[in-house]
Write an enzyme that holds these catalytic residues in place. Sequence first.
Site: not given
Length: 251
Positions: A135, A148
């Site tokens: 990401s 995350y």
Amino acid sequence: MLHSGKHALVTGGGTGIGLAIAQALAAEGAQVTITGRRTEVLEAVAGNGLHALAMDVMDEAQVVEGIKTAVAARGPIQIVVANAGIAEGKSLQKTDLEFWQRIMRTNLDGAFLTIRESMRGMLDTDWGRVIVVSSLAGLRGLKGAGAYSASKHGVIGLIRSYSEEYMGGPITFNALCPGYVETDIVALNSESIAQRTGMSVEQARQAMADSNRHRRLISVEEVATAAMWLCHPLSGAVNGQCVEIAGGQVR
């Protein structure tokens, strides 16, 4: 077809980015094992080169046995896409150890186990591609999502390390780093953001779209196209890289 006769494995392959990549690989002739925790979701999309395998990447025994089963059925894995993950955010003081460990076990431990077990057979072949779906949060961090972001930084570390470990061989290791993608995760996060901030769901969705440099959500097909480029026979010089899919330069 470019991948005729090859066996690919895509974790989290029943929906979203994973499904789009799996379908693109199957369209090029690969036999694709798609994994996930929900059998009914996998079976709903199986067929046309996609083979369902229930497997929780947090469970080492399931990963070991699941990949053994897939290899026995379809031969050594030559393309592995470690895509399964959780995209949830909490601020630092609201992050308890249980939440932190759940994110790490899925996003980081799961990628490690998937790659390790897939590589057992891949090393006996003459060609391979290892891809993780990271990401933009894995490159620059994301406010309110420390666990995350750390997990997505971690999978990039795996890719960079393994590309060095196997440098000069026939296997490449790369990471896809998309911004906000049009998936069910965006829909869920839109509702969560709306509840926390007082925005409408549509306003929350637009805020995520605006975070991408071109101010729109990225399609799963755009991410799948990048994956297919990394899987191309002529992509062998692309190794240990983070491919940013962000609609512009990442600041």
